[in-house]
Design a protein around this motif. Structure first.
Motif, mmCIF file in Angstrom:
data_model
loop_
_atom_site.group_PDB
_atom_site.id
_atom_site.type_symbol
_atom_site.label_atom_id
_atom_site.label_comp_id
_atom_site.label_asym_id
_atom_site.label_seq_id
_atom_site.Cartn_x
_atom_site.Cartn_y
_atom_site.Cartn_z
ATOM 1 N N ALA A 301 24.010 61.325 36.588
ATOM 2 C CA ALA A 301 22.602 61.049 37.733
ATOM 3 C C ALA A 301 22.955 59.929 38.542
ATOM 4 O O ALA A 301 23.068 59.779 39.723
ATOM 5 N N LEU A 302 23.329 59.072 37.789
ATOM 6 C CA LEU A 302 23.451 57.224 38.374
ATOM 7 C C LEU A 302 25.569 57.343 39.074
ATOM 8 O O LEU A 302 24.543 56.601 40.174
ATOM 9 N N ALA A 303 25.807 57.774 38.451
ATOM 10 C CA ALA A 303 26.683 57.889 40.031
ATOM 11 C C ALA A 303 26.927 58.387 40.803
ATOM 12 O O ALA A 303 27.373 58.360 42.192
ATOM 13 N N THR A 304 26.456 59.503 41.084
ATOM 14 C CA THR A 304 25.619 60.883 42.264
ATOM 15 C C THR A 304 25.320 60.144 43.607
ATOM 16 O O THR A 304 24.896 60.338 44.097
ATOM 17 N N SER A 305 24.176 58.995 42.588
ATOM 18 C CA SER A 305 23.126 58.654 43.602
ATOM 19 C C SER A 305 24.434 57.398 44.244
ATOM 20 O O SER A 305 23.853 57.307 45.081
ATOM 21 N N CYS A 394 26.495 51.051 42.393
ATOM 22 C CA CYS A 394 26.151 52.017 41.306
ATOM 23 C C CYS A 394 26.869 52.037 40.225
ATOM 24 O O CYS A 394 26.638 53.065 39.541
ATOM 25 N N LEU A 395 27.698 52.973 41.074
ATOM 26 C CA LEU A 395 29.156 53.416 40.018
ATOM 27 C C LEU A 395 29.590 52.298 39.395
ATOM 28 O O LEU A 395 29.824 52.873 38.346
ATOM 29 N N LEU A 396 30.192 51.183 39.089
ATOM 30 C CA LEU A 396 29.892 50.127 38.432
ATOM 31 C C LEU A 396 29.557 50.200 37.658
ATOM 32 O O LEU A 396 29.372 50.577 36.190
ATOM 33 N N LEU A 397 27.836 50.326 37.392
ATOM 34 C CA LEU A 397 26.431 50.604 36.656
ATOM 35 C C LEU A 397 26.668 52.112 36.068
ATOM 36 O O LEU A 397 27.368 51.278 34.660
ATOM 37 N N ALA A 398 27.287 52.793 36.256
ATOM 38 C CA ALA A 398 27.193 54.143 35.729
ATOM 39 C C ALA A 398 28.758 53.976 34.721
ATOM 40 O O ALA A 398 29.259 54.286 33.811
ATOM 41 N N THR A 399 29.930 53.418 35.254
ATOM 42 C CA THR A 399 30.992 53.162 34.408
ATOM 43 C C THR A 399 30.643 52.134 33.317
ATOM 44 O O THR A 399 31.758 52.773 31.953
ATOM 45 N N VAL A 400 30.000 51.095 33.530
ATOM 46 C CA VAL A 400 29.744 49.705 31.869
ATOM 47 C C VAL A 400 28.498 51.218 31.345
ATOM 48 O O VAL A 400 29.073 50.571 30.480
ATOM 49 N N ALA A 401 27.927 51.841 32.084
ATOM 50 C CA ALA A 401 27.349 52.421 30.874
ATOM 51 C C ALA A 401 28.341 53.168 30.181
ATOM 52 O O ALA A 401 27.454 53.753 28.532
ATOM 53 N N LEU A 402 29.719 54.546 30.366
ATOM 54 C CA LEU A 402 30.071 54.270 29.432
ATOM 55 C C LEU A 402 30.703 53.867 27.745
ATOM 56 O O LEU A 402 30.614 54.489 27.360
ATOM 57 N N PHE A 403 30.423 52.492 28.056
ATOM 58 C CA PHE A 403 30.737 51.499 26.997
ATOM 59 C C PHE A 403 29.786 51.157 26.335
ATOM 60 O O PHE A 403 29.311 49.730 25.547
ATOM 61 N N THR A 404 28.416 51.810 26.348
ATOM 62 C CA THR A 404 27.159 51.445 25.951
ATOM 63 C C THR A 404 26.566 52.998 25.061
ATOM 64 O O THR A 404 27.253 53.623 25.370
ATOM 65 N N PRO A 405 25.740 52.497 24.183
ATOM 66 C CA PRO A 405 24.915 53.611 23.862
ATOM 67 C C PRO A 405 24.838 54.295 24.245
ATOM 68 O O PRO A 405 23.873 55.576 23.838
ATOM 69 N N ILE A 406 24.245 54.785 26.119
ATOM 70 C CA ILE A 406 23.742 54.944 26.520
ATOM 71 C C ILE A 406 24.912 56.666 26.528
ATOM 72 O O ILE A 406 23.836 57.895 26.889
ATOM 73 N N ARG A 407 26.165 56.287 26.066
ATOM 74 C CA ARG A 407 26.705 57.691 25.833
ATOM 75 C C ARG A 407 26.557 58.895 25.669
ATOM 76 O O ARG A 407 26.792 60.018 25.906
ATOM 77 N N ARG A 408 25.773 58.264 24.338
ATOM 78 C CA ARG A 408 25.187 59.353 23.172
ATOM 79 C C ARG A 408 24.547 60.824 24.022
ATOM 80 O O ARG A 408 24.026 60.022 24.770
ATOM 81 N N PRO A 409 25.017 61.490 23.387
ATOM 82 C CA PRO A 409 24.406 63.077 23.717
ATOM 83 C C PRO A 409 22.917 63.504 23.391
ATOM 84 O O PRO A 409 21.985 63.977 24.249
ATOM 85 N N ALA A 410 22.826 62.392 21.971
ATOM 86 C CA ALA A 410 21.530 62.463 21.554
ATOM 87 C C ALA A 410 21.020 61.533 21.239
ATOM 88 O O ALA A 410 20.678 61.438 20.050
ATOM 89 N N PRO A 411 20.057 60.579 22.404
ATOM 90 C CA PRO A 411 20.225 58.632 21.489
ATOM 91 C C PRO A 411 18.411 59.324 20.609
ATOM 92 O O PRO A 411 18.073 58.244 20.170
ATOM 93 N N GLU A 412 17.778 61.021 20.850
ATOM 94 C CA GLU A 412 16.098 60.481 20.718
ATOM 95 C C GLU A 412 17.124 60.392 18.802
ATOM 96 O O GLU A 412 15.503 61.006 18.496
#
Length: 419
Positions: A301-305, A394-412
């Motif tokens: 969603a971030l990359a699309t924006s 925004c694309l850079l922020l989305a790329t950075v997110a790939l190297f953080t715990p955000i990338r987890r499919p189910a962090p809940e």
């Protein structure tokens, strides 16, 4: 209900069969529609009486300051008081405040009253909004939170589009005070709906900790955000995202008016089309997250924006710009609902108000500066350059997110202790 940080379950009944949620959903949709009446009517009142845009700017600034100040304490109130009672009290207080305006105005314009009513209403509104976020957690099962937020967000966006149109008609036919009276009535409907809603009790064994000093109470939400690896990453990246995007609407209007020479009507049409993207994102977020997981959904969603934002700067065709803005807002909607839903899922109930307050305070701290920089840059260097830079960021922020715990499919799902 799903334990904080625990796995989601799929045994809950469908939301359309949940009476509590549907009553809450319907009453809050009406309340949002009523808010949009005041959004149009109060500026008209000021301009009709004073003819001064500066007066409206001063009033908006005072009201905004009151809202930010209230946000410091809103989380503590939401966590320490009965949430249903607090929501009803906020609605009744705003009913009384906004109801004063048409009553007093019947004897003649009194601009000073707006400087009393609007700041107080905005402060109470901040308390309501923080408590509102925590209330969703007490209404639905853990596996329904994203879907519930999507429905609430979608109808709020639709009401935010249709409300101003109706407000303009009412103000034109009966005067702005009539529109404000409708806004006051919407708070009565909201309070009545909340009266018939029953919130779930906190999970068994989830007792609130002893009260702390006020300063420690206020910092508790920020500490939780920092200790939770996914929420920490989200808070940091979204703070930068708001820096690069908060001024996007102003840049769009400048692009349409200054660069393309379009009319005010065209600007309104483009913004209305763009709002459809917000509704679409709210409808799509739950099934997309279920299918793709949290990380892919949020980062995508971030990359699309970002891509859509860059495209706005490159395009000179109004239909294309409107479509790209719809895509941009769709991405913002999906990312925002995912983020809010995750906070509701993983935060202990007794901390949810303070975590929400802390997140919003941090999240929006860079926004005003970013909006000023974005609009200044658009005027000095052109919309194309600014949109490309912001989209790339925004694309850079989305790329950075790939190297953080955000990338987890189910962090809940359960993880390391965060409190």
């Amino acid at each position: 209900m799903t334990q904080a940080g625990g796995p989601e379950t799929g045994g809950g009944r469908p939301l359309w069969r949940d009476r509590n949620f549907n009553v809450f959903w319907g009453s809050q949709t009406l309340s949002v529609a009523g808010d949009s009446f005041a959004y149009i009517a109060i500026p008209l009142l000021v301009l009709n009486v004073t003819g001064s845009v500066a007066q409206m700017g001063l009033l908006t600034g005072v009201a905004g300051a009151a809202s930010v100040f209230a946000g410091i304490f809103a989380g503590i109130l939401a966590d320490r008081l009965d949430r249903r009672t607090l929501l009803i009290c906020c609605d009744l207080a705003r009913l009384a405040l906004y109801g004063l305006i048409p009553l007093v105005w019947a004897f003649g314009p009194q601009v000073w009253l707006l400087y009393v009513v609007l700041p107080l209403s905005e402060a109470i509104g901040m308390v309501f909004q923080v408590t509102y976020v925590t209330a969703v957690r007490n209404l639905v099962e853990g596996d329904r939170i994203t879907e519930a937020n999507g429905r609430l967000y979608a109808t709020a966006a639709a009401a935010g589009v249709g409300g101003p149109l109706l407000a303009g008609v009412v103000s034109g036919q009966f005067g702005p005070t009539a529109a404000i009276a409708i806004n006051a009535a919407s708070f009565a409907l909201s309070a009545a709906g909340l009266y018939f809603v029953r919130f779930r009790r906190p999970e068994a064994g989830a007792t609130a900790p002893p009260r702390q000093r006020p300063w420690q109470e206020m910092l508790a939400g920020a500490r939780f955000l920092w200790r939770h690896p996914v929420l920490r990453s989200l808070t940091i990246l979204l703070s930068f995202f708001i820096f690069f995007t908060l001024g996007m609407t102003d840049v769009l209007i400048y692009h349409l008016k200054h660069d393309l020479g379009r009319s005010d009507g065209t600007v309104g049409t483009v913004l209305a089309v763009a709002a459809v993207g917000t509704i679409a994102g709210a409808v799509l977020v739950a099934p997309v997250r279920r299918r793709l997981g949290f990380g892919v959904t949020w980062i995508g969603a971030l990359a699309t924006s970002g891509l859509a934002m860059a495209g706005v700067g490159l395009s000179g065709r109004v239909p294309v710009i409107a479509a790209l803005m719809a895509v941009y807002l769709c991405g913002v909607s999906v990312a925002g609902i995912c983020s809010m839903s995750l906070r509701q899922q993983v935060t202990p109930d007794h901390l949810l108000g303070r975590v929400t307050s802390a997140f919003w305070t941090i999240h929006f701290s860079l926004g005003p500066v970013g909006a000023a920089v974005l609009t200044w840059g658009a005027g000095g260097y052109g919309v194309t350059v600014i949109c490309l830079l912001a989209g790339t960021a925004c694309l850079l922020l989305a790329t950075v997110a790939l190297f953080t715990p955000i990338r987890r499919p189910a962090p809940e799902h359960p993880g390391p202790a965060t409190s």
